[in-house]
Design a protein around this motif. Structure first.
Motif, PDB file in Angstrom:
ATOM      1  N   PRO A 222      29.950  46.409  27.504  1.00  0.00           N
ATOM      2  CA  PRO A 222      31.064  46.170  26.569  1.00  0.00           C
ATOM      3  C   PRO A 222      32.298  45.590  27.256  1.00  0.00           C
ATOM      4  O   PRO A 222      32.956  44.705  26.679  1.00  0.00           O
ATOM      5  CB  PRO A 222      31.366  47.565  26.013  1.00  0.00           C
ATOM      6  CG  PRO A 222      30.137  48.362  26.257  1.00  0.00           C
ATOM      7  CD  PRO A 222      29.522  47.810  27.509  1.00  0.00           C
ATOM      8  N   GLU A 223      32.613  46.051  28.470  1.00  0.00           N
ATOM      9  CA  GLU A 223      33.851  45.558  29.113  1.00  0.00           C
ATOM     10  C   GLU A 223      33.785  44.061  29.392  1.00  0.00           C
ATOM     11  O   GLU A 223      34.820  43.402  29.518  1.00  0.00           O
ATOM     12  CB  GLU A 223      34.191  46.365  30.381  1.00  0.00           C
ATOM     13  CG  GLU A 223      33.171  46.300  31.509  1.00  0.00           C
ATOM     14  CD  GLU A 223      32.112  47.402  31.424  1.00  0.00           C
ATOM     15  OE1 GLU A 223      31.719  47.773  30.292  1.00  0.00           O
ATOM     16  OE2 GLU A 223      31.656  47.881  32.483  1.00  0.00           O
ATOM     17  N   HIS A 224      32.604  43.504  29.487  1.00  0.00           N
ATOM     18  CA  HIS A 224      32.485  42.061  29.690  1.00  0.00           C
ATOM     19  C   HIS A 224      31.958  41.347  28.444  1.00  0.00           C
ATOM     20  O   HIS A 224      31.603  40.162  28.509  1.00  0.00           O
ATOM     21  CB  HIS A 224      31.575  41.756  30.884  1.00  0.00           C
ATOM     22  CG  HIS A 224      32.168  42.166  32.203  1.00  0.00           C
ATOM     23  ND1 HIS A 224      33.493  41.986  32.496  1.00  0.00           N
ATOM     24  CD2 HIS A 224      31.617  42.757  33.281  1.00  0.00           C
ATOM     25  CE1 HIS A 224      33.743  42.451  33.704  1.00  0.00           C
ATOM     26  NE2 HIS A 224      32.619  42.932  34.208  1.00  0.00           N
ATOM     27  N   LYS A 225      31.866  42.070  27.352  1.00  0.00           N
ATOM     28  CA  LYS A 225      31.367  41.480  26.094  1.00  0.00           C
ATOM     29  C   LYS A 225      30.055  40.739  26.320  1.00  0.00           C
ATOM     30  O   LYS A 225      29.841  39.620  25.826  1.00  0.00           O
ATOM     31  CB  LYS A 225      32.410  40.541  25.485  1.00  0.00           C
ATOM     32  CG  LYS A 225      33.688  41.270  25.114  1.00  0.00           C
ATOM     33  CD  LYS A 225      34.630  40.343  24.395  1.00  0.00           C
ATOM     34  CE  LYS A 225      35.831  41.159  23.931  1.00  0.00           C
ATOM     35  NZ  LYS A 225      36.874  40.419  23.357  1.00  0.00           N
ATOM     36  N   PRO A 321      32.220  38.745  36.110  1.00  0.00           N
ATOM     37  CA  PRO A 321      33.678  38.699  35.952  1.00  0.00           C
ATOM     38  C   PRO A 321      34.252  37.300  36.170  1.00  0.00           C
ATOM     39  O   PRO A 321      35.209  36.900  35.490  1.00  0.00           O
ATOM     40  CB  PRO A 321      34.183  39.669  37.022  1.00  0.00           C
ATOM     41  CG  PRO A 321      33.046  40.590  37.261  1.00  0.00           C
ATOM     42  CD  PRO A 321      31.808  39.754  37.093  1.00  0.00           C
TER      43      PRO A 321
END
Ligand code: 5GP
Ligand code: MN
Length: 325
Positions: A222-225, A321
């Motif tokens: 989720p943090e990187h979709k 990232p």
């Protein structure tokens, strides 16, 4: 036109692991060449999925990996080679060298980003169109070829446009895609039947492979979709994998709410093949090119890795990232 008129030995080729656009554009071009009284040899680096075999003339396509020697000689002796749906000889795998060294005039017809124009003698490259088939339609139209179109040519072009736009769901914001589709439908093609034949002819194994992949092989970050899935050689073996079975699976990962980047790793032919898909401005082409020896389009690209599955996925997670900043 002069180029074609003068040519004695014509080949039409496409990228390895051919898809609907590659096969459709080869067959449509060949259909037109025939009407022009020209005989061409259709060559793919390796085999294509079963759901494209019904297309008129598909059985005439020769597979380089099955007859490297004789087809290699044919490519050497050709005086004109149409290069459909790829932007660089690197996409030809084992066929790369022989095409590169052939003295034939090479004509590019393609819509991928960053074409290696220096490899070709003439290039029709338009990265704004949906598909090579859309581009080819425009070329044939300009050449005054439309009056000679028939149902088989229309079907081949329609399949290329339909498959490269995911049934008119992406790469189709320009009205020309629909204008051309409408023109093709006027040749009395059966759209419903074509759709069923291409998309609803999976084996039971393939559906279970998809189910397994979604339940056991899906990771969401989720943090990187981002969402990714993978299938090992053993997974594929367990579900009696045949070519084409993994097509389209990557889109399920992208269809999750809030996911903007999706990847799908498969272990085939001793290599990890990767499909990337994205929403919006997320640039899969640069990511695939920078980290995974590949490329494609803004929202859909492919690449590969010679590392193991675990190493490849670890590297993917590490570079993620960079991609999303
Ligand atoms: P797929 O994931 O369906 O195999 O490929 C997605 C898109 O990226 C297609 O348009 C395909 O032609 C392109 N593509 C796949 N692999 C490569 C590659 O290795 N290099 C480049 N430049 N494009 C690729
Ligand atoms: Mn294409």
């Amino acid at each position: 036109k002069t180029c074609i008129g003068d040519a004695q030995r014509i080949c039409v080729i496409c990228h390895s692991n051919p898809d609907g656009d590659a096969i459709g554009s080869m067959l449509a071009l060949n259909g037109c060449l025939k009407k022009w009284g020209k005989t061409a040899q259709l060559i793919a680096p390796n085999d294509f999925p079963d759901n494209l075999r019904w297309l008129d003339g598909a059985s005439d396509i020769q597979l380089f990996n099955k007859h490297q020697h004789s087809i290699g000689a044919d490519l050497q002796q050709a005086d004109l080679i149409f290069c459909n749906d790829f932007q660089s000889f690197a996409r030809l795998n084992d066929m790369c060298k022989v095409v590169e060294h052939s003295k034939a005039k090479k004509v590019l017809i393609d819509h991928h980003l960053l074409p290696e124009l220096s490899q070709f003698d003439m290039a029709f490259s338009d990265t704004s169109v949906s598909s090579t088939c859309e581009l080819l339609y425009g070329i044939l139209q300009t050449m005054g070829f439309l009056p000679q179109f028939d149902k088989a040519i229309a079907e081949a072009l329609f399949v290329g446009i339909m498959t490269d736009t995911g049934s008119f769901s992406y790469s189709c914001n320009h009205h020309s895609v629909f204008d051309i589709a409408a023109q093709l439908i006027a040749y009395d093609i059966d759209v419903k039947h074509i759709h069923e034949t291409v998309y609803s002819t999976f084996s039971e194994y393939r559906m279970r492979l998809l189910g397994f992949c979604l339940s056991d092989r899906l990771t969401v970050i989720p943090e990187h979709k981002t969402a990714y899935m993978y299938l090992t050689k053993e997974d594929l073996l367990r579900f009696n994998y045949i070519k084409g079975d993994t097509e389209g699976i990557v889109n399920y990962a992208l269809s999750i709410k809030n996911v903007v980047f999706a990847a799908f790793f498969t272990e085939v032919d001793g290599l990890i093949r990767i499909s990337f898909r994205s929403k919006g401005k997320i640039d899969t082409n640069t990511f695939a090119k920078t980290y995974f020896n590949g490329g494609g389009h803004l929202n859909a690209s492919g690449g590969n890795s010679t590392e193991t599955m675990a190493e490849t996925i670890a590297r993917f997670e590490k570079e993620l990232p960079n991609m999303l900043t």
